[in-house]
Design a protein around this motif. Structure first.
Motif, PDB file in Angstrom:
ATOM      1  N   VAL A 151       9.652  -0.434  -3.364  1.00 34.05           N
ATOM      2  CA  VAL A 151       9.274  -0.253  -2.235  1.00 34.05           C
ATOM      3  C   VAL A 151       7.768  -1.143  -2.350  1.00 34.05           C
ATOM      4  N   SER A 152       7.216  -1.260  -1.215  1.00 32.82           N
ATOM      5  CA  SER A 152       5.990  -2.131  -1.216  1.00 32.82           C
ATOM      6  C   SER A 152       4.870  -1.162  -1.916  1.00 32.82           C
ATOM      7  N   GLY A 153       3.850  -1.962  -2.627  1.00 35.36           N
ATOM      8  CA  GLY A 153       2.693  -1.236  -2.945  1.00 35.36           C
ATOM      9  C   GLY A 153       2.005  -2.210  -3.844  1.00 35.36           C
ATOM     10  N   LYS A 154       0.999  -1.576  -4.563  1.00 36.01           N
ATOM     11  CA  LYS A 154      -0.032  -2.408  -5.494  1.00 36.01           C
ATOM     12  C   LYS A 154       0.319  -2.228  -6.855  1.00 36.01           C
ATOM     13  N   TRP A 155       0.035  -3.505  -7.390  1.00 33.73           N
ATOM     14  CA  TRP A 155       0.389  -3.494  -9.063  1.00 33.73           C
ATOM     15  C   TRP A 155      -1.033  -3.741  -9.803  1.00 33.73           C
ATOM     16  N   SER A 156      -1.265  -3.261 -11.199  1.00 28.54           N
ATOM     17  CA  SER A 156      -2.317  -3.789 -11.699  1.00 28.54           C
ATOM     18  C   SER A 156      -1.951  -3.389 -13.184  1.00 28.54           C
ATOM     19  N   ALA A 157      -2.794  -3.897 -14.052  1.00 25.46           N
ATOM     20  CA  ALA A 157      -2.644  -3.812 -15.466  1.00 25.46           C
ATOM     21  C   ALA A 157      -4.000  -2.920 -16.020  1.00 25.46           C
ATOM     22  N   HIS A 158      -3.626  -2.246 -16.940  1.00 18.65           N
ATOM     23  CA  HIS A 158      -5.039  -1.563 -17.517  1.00 18.65           C
ATOM     24  C   HIS A 158      -4.880  -1.634 -19.126  1.00 18.65           C
ATOM     25  N   VAL A 159      -6.209  -2.239 -19.687  1.00 16.73           N
ATOM     26  CA  VAL A 159      -6.235  -2.314 -21.224  1.00 16.73           C
ATOM     27  C   VAL A 159      -6.881  -0.920 -21.710  1.00 16.73           C
ATOM     28  N   VAL A 205       9.136  -9.746  -1.681  1.00 21.09           N
ATOM     29  CA  VAL A 205      10.517  -9.726  -2.303  1.00 21.09           C
ATOM     30  C   VAL A 205      11.236  -8.962  -1.644  1.00 21.09           C
ATOM     31  N   THR A 206      12.828  -9.270  -1.646  1.00 19.73           N
ATOM     32  CA  THR A 206      13.824  -8.653  -1.076  1.00 19.73           C
ATOM     33  C   THR A 206      13.890  -7.368  -2.116  1.00 19.73           C
ATOM     34  N   LYS A 207      14.184  -6.241  -1.553  1.00 18.95           N
ATOM     35  CA  LYS A 207      14.444  -4.894  -2.223  1.00 18.95           C
ATOM     36  C   LYS A 207      15.646  -5.160  -3.373  1.00 18.95           C
ATOM     37  N   VAL A 255       2.373  -6.352  -3.308  1.00 20.19           N
ATOM     38  CA  VAL A 255       3.723  -6.978  -3.275  1.00 20.19           C
ATOM     39  C   VAL A 255       4.207  -6.161  -2.031  1.00 20.19           C
ATOM     40  N   LYS A 256       4.906  -6.849  -0.996  1.00 17.52           N
ATOM     41  CA  LYS A 256       5.582  -6.293   0.210  1.00 17.52           C
ATOM     42  C   LYS A 256       7.288  -6.563  -0.275  1.00 17.52           C
ATOM     43  N   VAL A 257       7.841  -5.199  -0.102  1.00 13.83           N
ATOM     44  CA  VAL A 257       9.490  -5.203  -0.450  1.00 13.83           C
ATOM     45  C   VAL A 257      10.025  -5.260   0.861  1.00 13.83           C
ATOM     46  N   ASP A 307       3.034   2.421  -1.593  1.00 10.84           N
ATOM     47  CA  ASP A 307       2.713   2.469  -0.038  1.00 10.84           C
ATOM     48  C   ASP A 307       2.625   3.937   0.042  1.00 10.84           C
ATOM     49  N   GLY A 308       1.625   4.760   0.593  1.00 14.36           N
ATOM     50  CA  GLY A 308       1.600   5.950   1.208  1.00 14.36           C
ATOM     51  C   GLY A 308       1.915   7.250   0.181  1.00 14.36           C
ATOM     52  N   THR A 309       1.663   6.900  -1.366  1.00 12.17           N
ATOM     53  CA  THR A 309       1.733   7.889  -2.397  1.00 12.17           C
ATOM     54  C   THR A 309       0.417   7.852  -3.252  1.00 12.17           C
ATOM     55  N   ALA A 310       0.163   8.742  -4.010  1.00  7.54           N
ATOM     56  CA  ALA A 310      -0.889   8.708  -4.793  1.00  7.54           C
ATOM     57  C   ALA A 310      -0.706   9.811  -5.754  1.00  7.54           C
TER      58      ALA A 310
END
Length: 314
Positions: A223-231, A161-163, A247-249, A196-199
């Motif tokens: 920025v690029s990174g990982k998406w998730s959902a938590h119940v 996706v475009t930033k 998702v890559k930005v 990406d690159g953070t925690a």
């Protein structure tokens, strides 16, 4: 033979019967011997019921020891009966559950399937020379069995996706039902993003699913990174996590034409200088490039020509 009796004979028989009755009266009129009164105190020591919180249908175990007074001490009894009682929340009086027999040393331990929260206790009934006694009460909380959940069909995208553009995430929260998974009602879902690159991953938002467990929302990409959902665990449901979606930005594309950085300079990505008064554009390296004050800057010659400019001859 004459069997009739004379008056003197009948008198003698009657007197003999009366004498015999007189001898028996003290025995007949004597009170029945009284049973010995209960005189020995008892108590229920170490009474316990638990666990303190139990899942409905699981066993509540109760135990203790019946003891008797011996001088200033308490000692074990022999085998005695113990009545188990339960006082459910919001009801009265307590209800009889069962009778159990202690061991030869007064110990008892047994269990009953849980149904609702309430107080457990036992009573030692009076028997023989033992007085009655009751234990303390122990409260046991009964909770419903937890139901497993999962996030089905979790998606986040587009993959690139475009930033500044929207990233959409969606899925359905489901609950276990036997060997199948079925829709839940409305539940809370937390959406996380791990750049990406953070925690560690960061909470983006909390949202409520629809009545069938579906959810769908969006966020602005950065920025690029990982998406998730938590119940999160809630009500009768255990918590669960979705799979992660990457998702890559990408940086937004540069425009074909832009304004100068200052009076004399174009940005490096659009270095072609355009002069509006003459409608001529100057390429880097041409004779008059450095002294030209641009009114427009172009990324390519094609963009300059499309805008109506012509190339400088020198």
């Amino acid at each position: 033979m004459n069997t009739s009796r004379t008056a003197p004979q009948l008198r003698r028989i009657l007197l003999a019967a009366l004498a015999a009755l007189a001898l028996m009266l003290p025995v007949l009129l004597a009170p029945a011997p009284a049973q010995a009164a209960a005189t020995i105190a008892t108590r229920v020591s170490g009474f316990a019921a638990g666990p303190a919180t139990v899942t409905k249908g699981k066993a509540v175990t109760y135990s203790g020891q019946v003891q008797r007074a011996s001088g200033k001490s308490w000692v074990k009894t022999g085998a005695v009966s113990v009545h188990v009682y339960f006082d459910p929340d919001g009801t009265a009086p307590k209800k009889y559950v069962r009778t159990i027999k202690t061991s030869a040393t007064g110990y008892f331990k047994s269990a009953t399937a849980s149904t609702v929260s309430g107080k457990w206790s036992v009573t030692v009934p009076a028997r023989g020379t033992y007085k009655a006694s009751s234990s303390v009460t122990k409260y046991v909380k009964v909770v419903r069995a937890k139901v497993a959940t999962r996030v089905g069909s979790f998606a986040a995208g587009p993959a690139t996706v475009t930033k500044g553009k929207a990233i959409t995430y969606s899925g359905q929260v489901q609950r276990a039902s036997g060997s199948s998974w079925v829709k839940t009602g409305a539940v809370t879902v937390n959406v996380y993003f791990d750049p990406d690159g953070t925690a560690p991953k960061k909470l983006v938002r909390s949202l409520k699913t629809g009545s069938t467990g579906y959810f769908k929302a969006s966020a602005t990409s950065s920025v690029s990174g990982k998406w998730s959902a938590h119940v999160p665990a809630q009500g009768n449901y255990n918590g669960s996590y979705s799979a992660t979606k990457y998702v890559k930005v990408a940086a937004a594309p540069k425009p074909a034409v832009t304004t100068p950085i200052n009076k004399t300079t174009c940005p490096s990505w659009a270095p072609i200088k355009g002069n509006r008064s003459s409608m001529i554009y100057h390429m880097p390296g041409q004779r008059y490039y450095n002294i030209t004050n641009p009114e427009a800057c172009f990324a390519t010659e094609t963009a300059a020509v499309k805008a109506g400019y012509r190339k400088a001859k020198v």
